[in-house]
Scaffold this motif. Structure first.
Motif, PDB file in Angstrom:
ATOM      1  N   THR A  72       0.835  -1.197   0.000  1.00  0.00           N
ATOM      2  CA  THR A  72       0.000   0.000   0.000  1.00  0.00           C
ATOM      3  C   THR A  72       0.872   1.250   0.000  1.00  0.00           C
ATOM      4  OG1 THR A  72      -0.140   0.022   2.407  1.00  0.00           O
ATOM      5  CG2 THR A  72      -1.865  -1.191   1.221  1.00  0.00           C
ATOM      6  N   HIS A  73       0.229   2.413  -0.096  1.00  0.00           N
ATOM      7  CA  HIS A  73       0.964   3.680  -0.129  1.00  0.00           C
ATOM      8  C   HIS A  73       1.721   3.945   1.175  1.00  0.00           C
ATOM      9  CE1 HIS A  73      -0.656   4.721  -3.993  1.00  0.00           C
ATOM     10  NE2 HIS A  73      -1.900   4.551  -3.556  1.00  0.00           N
ATOM     11  N   ASP A  74       1.235   3.367   2.282  1.00  0.00           N
ATOM     12  CA  ASP A  74       1.935   3.546   3.565  1.00  0.00           C
ATOM     13  C   ASP A  74       2.860   2.360   3.875  1.00  0.00           C
ATOM     14  OD1 ASP A  74      -0.146   1.822   3.925  1.00  0.00           O
ATOM     15  OD2 ASP A  74      -0.872   2.712   5.787  1.00  0.00           O
ATOM     16  N   ASN A  75       3.330   1.664   2.827  1.00  0.00           N
ATOM     17  CA  ASN A  75       4.306   0.569   2.902  1.00  0.00           C
ATOM     18  C   ASN A  75       3.846  -0.642   3.705  1.00  0.00           C
ATOM     19  OD1 ASN A  75       6.203   1.704   1.192  1.00  0.00           O
ATOM     20  ND2 ASN A  75       7.183   2.840   2.846  1.00  0.00           N
ATOM     21  N   GLN A  76       2.569  -0.850   3.819  1.00  0.00           N
ATOM     22  CA  GLN A  76       2.058  -2.062   4.456  1.00  0.00           C
ATOM     23  C   GLN A  76       1.774  -3.096   3.371  1.00  0.00           C
ATOM     24  OE1 GLN A  76      -1.443  -0.877   6.588  1.00  0.00           O
ATOM     25  NE2 GLN A  76      -0.297  -0.420   8.453  1.00  0.00           N
TER      26      GLN A  76
END
Length: 102
Positions: A76-80
């Protein structure tokens, strides 16, 4: 000095059109092609992709449908990292000249 003849080589590339059922099915069964297409649609990097199931129903109420499911691990965009399920459907109406992707 000897002159070597020069030749003009023409390179013709034929690209298969995914509007046709057989081409779409072939592309979606190829993991690399499916990954490129799905990354473009999702606008997220796909870390791992697995074809789950596929189904082809022909000529039900004047249209044919091809459905394919994927399991994808994305970033995801938040590196998850997340595991998601993706379902693609391609429908062709037999009584109309318009083909559409859903």
């Amino acid at each position: 000095m000897l002159c070597k003849p020069t030749f003009l080589y023409l390179c013709i590339m034929l690209i298969a059109n995914p509007i046709y059922d057989a081409v779409f099915k072939y592309l979606m069964q190829d993991k690399k092609s499916a990954k490129i297409l799905l990354q473009a649609i999702l606008e997220l990097p796909i870390l791992d992709l697995e074809l789950s199931s596929q189904e082809f129903a022909s000529e039900i109420q004047h249209f044919s449908i091809f459905r394919v499911d994927f399991k994808a691990r994305i970033k995801t965009h938040d590196n998850q990292e997340k595991l998601i399920l993706i379902e693609l459907q391609k429908i062709k109406f037999s009584n109309d000249d318009i083909f559409r992707f859903r």
